[in-house]
Design a protein around this motif. Structure first.
Motif, PDB file in Angstrom:
ATOM      1  N   ASN A 110       0.854  -1.182   0.000  1.00  0.00           N
ATOM      2  CA  ASN A 110       0.000   0.000   0.000  1.00  0.00           C
ATOM      3  C   ASN A 110       0.897   1.240   0.000  1.00  0.00           C
ATOM      4  OD1 ASN A 110      -1.929   1.959   0.318  1.00  0.00           O
ATOM      5  ND2 ASN A 110      -2.415   1.431   2.449  1.00  0.00           N
ATOM      6  N   HIS A 114      -2.915   6.475   3.472  1.00  0.00           N
ATOM      7  CA  HIS A 114      -4.027   6.134   4.352  1.00  0.00           C
ATOM      8  C   HIS A 114      -4.262   4.622   4.323  1.00  0.00           C
ATOM      9  CE1 HIS A 114      -5.915   6.652   0.354  1.00  0.00           C
ATOM     10  NE2 HIS A 114      -6.720   5.668   0.753  1.00  0.00           N
ATOM     11  N   ARG A 115      -4.960   4.156   5.345  1.00  0.00           N
ATOM     12  CA  ARG A 115      -5.304   2.736   5.432  1.00  0.00           C
ATOM     13  C   ARG A 115      -6.262   2.366   4.307  1.00  0.00           C
ATOM     14  NH1 ARG A 115      -8.169   0.831  10.858  1.00  0.00           N
ATOM     15  NH2 ARG A 115      -6.096   1.366  11.668  1.00  0.00           N
ATOM     16  N   MET A 116      -6.125   1.152   3.796  1.00  0.00           N
ATOM     17  CA  MET A 116      -7.032   0.707   2.733  1.00  0.00           C
ATOM     18  C   MET A 116      -7.437  -0.738   2.962  1.00  0.00           C
ATOM     19  SD  MET A 116      -4.569  -0.187  -0.539  1.00  0.00           S
ATOM     20  CE  MET A 116      -5.912  -1.037  -1.331  1.00  0.00           C
ATOM     21  N   SER A 117      -8.625  -1.091   2.475  1.00  0.00           N
ATOM     22  CA  SER A 117      -9.094  -2.469   2.460  1.00  0.00           C
ATOM     23  C   SER A 117      -9.248  -2.871   1.007  1.00  0.00           C
ATOM     24  CB  SER A 117     -10.431  -2.600   3.188  1.00  0.00           C
ATOM     25  OG  SER A 117     -10.268  -2.322   4.561  1.00  0.00           O
ATOM     26  N   GLN A 119      -9.377  -6.334  -2.088  1.00  0.00           N
ATOM     27  CA  GLN A 119      -9.651  -7.741  -2.386  1.00  0.00           C
ATOM     28  C   GLN A 119      -9.292  -8.009  -3.848  1.00  0.00           C
ATOM     29  OE1 GLN A 119     -13.558  -9.027  -1.259  1.00  0.00           O
ATOM     30  NE2 GLN A 119     -13.139 -11.176  -1.684  1.00  0.00           N
ATOM     31  N   GLN A 143     -11.068 -10.260   2.211  1.00  0.00           N
ATOM     32  CA  GLN A 143     -10.571  -8.891   2.111  1.00  0.00           C
ATOM     33  C   GLN A 143      -9.413  -8.689   3.080  1.00  0.00           C
ATOM     34  OE1 GLN A 143     -13.813  -6.193   2.808  1.00  0.00           O
ATOM     35  NE2 GLN A 143     -15.046  -7.015   1.134  1.00  0.00           N
ATOM     36  N   TYR A 144      -8.537  -7.741   2.750  1.00  0.00           N
ATOM     37  CA  TYR A 144      -7.389  -7.435   3.600  1.00  0.00           C
ATOM     38  C   TYR A 144      -7.324  -5.933   3.844  1.00  0.00           C
ATOM     39  CZ  TYR A 144      -5.742 -12.160   2.719  1.00  0.00           C
ATOM     40  OH  TYR A 144      -5.646 -13.523   2.645  1.00  0.00           O
ATOM     41  N   THR A 145      -6.869  -5.554   5.036  1.00  0.00           N
ATOM     42  CA  THR A 145      -6.666  -4.153   5.385  1.00  0.00           C
ATOM     43  C   THR A 145      -5.182  -3.916   5.589  1.00  0.00           C
ATOM     44  OG1 THR A 145      -8.842  -3.992   6.428  1.00  0.00           O
ATOM     45  CG2 THR A 145      -7.197  -2.332   7.034  1.00  0.00           C
ATOM     46  N   LEU A 146      -4.634  -2.917   4.915  1.00  0.00           N
ATOM     47  CA  LEU A 146      -3.218  -2.584   5.024  1.00  0.00           C
ATOM     48  C   LEU A 146      -3.045  -1.134   5.440  1.00  0.00           C
ATOM     49  CD1 LEU A 146      -3.527  -4.660   2.337  1.00  0.00           C
ATOM     50  CD2 LEU A 146      -1.053  -4.530   2.574  1.00  0.00           C
ATOM     51  N   GLU A 147      -2.083  -0.914   6.309  1.00  0.00           N
ATOM     52  CA  GLU A 147      -1.759   0.431   6.762  1.00  0.00           C
ATOM     53  C   GLU A 147      -0.927   1.151   5.697  1.00  0.00           C
ATOM     54  OE1 GLU A 147      -2.987   1.712   9.470  1.00  0.00           O
ATOM     55  OE2 GLU A 147      -3.947  -0.160  10.105  1.00  0.00           O
ATOM     56  N   GLU A 179      -9.594  -1.723  -4.456  1.00  0.00           N
ATOM     57  CA  GLU A 179      -9.898  -1.215  -3.126  1.00  0.00           C
ATOM     58  C   GLU A 179     -11.377  -1.379  -2.826  1.00  0.00           C
ATOM     59  OE1 GLU A 179      -8.737   2.585  -0.288  1.00  0.00           O
ATOM     60  OE2 GLU A 179      -8.355   2.664  -2.448  1.00  0.00           O
TER      61      GLU A 179
END
Length: 200
Positions: A110, A114-117, A119, A143-147, A179
């Protein structure tokens, strides 16, 4: 006195439960192995060329009879990043036998502030390969969330069904990473149109 007796009984029951759970956990490995041998499901057995370091797995490791060593299929990996991030496979292609377990890593970073989610959506070429491309593990399942600036590696573990047509010698596995919360893109069929025909 009655309370102490009840506490002792409860402690005894807990010891029995803990002992039973420990014994069950210890027996799971041999039990799973026995079930695999009885049912003939053995896709996770290592052949000699799958052992880390290239060595032999030992005489007690059975050869996976479900692997069709008479055929070799080239699997190509493609990554489409629909946004300001980095997304790519660790290798461009691998060669596998039908029935053989293979694992390939995908890398994602990322690069936003900003943080994002996000797939991934998979697609296959040629189209008929999709029904025979069995993924045992894949980051596309959730889904994944990355800083901001965070980097991740995710595996894709797969087995190609030996029932795949012998005319298919190359399969392209393509992912579009998007995203979550934005517009969901269609699978990248247009990008694969030129590779839709099996190669000789």
């Amino acid at each position: 006195m009655a309370i102490r007796t009840e506490n002792l009984k409860m402690a005894g029951k807990l010891v029995v439960v803990i002992t039973a759970m420990s014994a069950f956990g210890y027996a799971l490995g041999p039990l799973y192995k026995h079930i695999c041998e009885v049912t003939g499901i053995n896709i996770l057995s290592l052949s000699e060329r799958q052992v880390p370091g290239g060595g032999s797995a030992g005489a007690d490791v059975k050869v996976n009879t479900q692997v069709d060593t008479s055929r070799t299929i080239t699997v190509e990996f493609d990554a489409n990043a629909r946004g300001p991030w980095e997304f790519k496979p660790a290798v461009n292609s691998v060669q596998v036998h039908p029935g053989e377990l293979a694992t390939v890593m995908y890398e994602f970073r990322n690069v936003q502030d900003h943080r994002m989610s996000a797939q991934a959506i998979p697609s296959y070429a040629p189209h008929q390969a999709a029904a025979h491309f069995n993924k045992l593990e894949c980051f596309c399942f959730q889904q994944y969330t990355l800083e901001p600036g965070e980097k991740k590696q995710w595996p894709v573990a797969f087995v190609i069904d030996p029932k795949l047509s012998k005319d298919v010698k190359t399969i392209t596995l393509s992912y579009t990473f998007f995203e979550v919360g934005g517009k969901t893109p269609a699978a990248p069929t247009a990008a694969l149109a030129g590779r839709a025909e099996p190669r000789s």
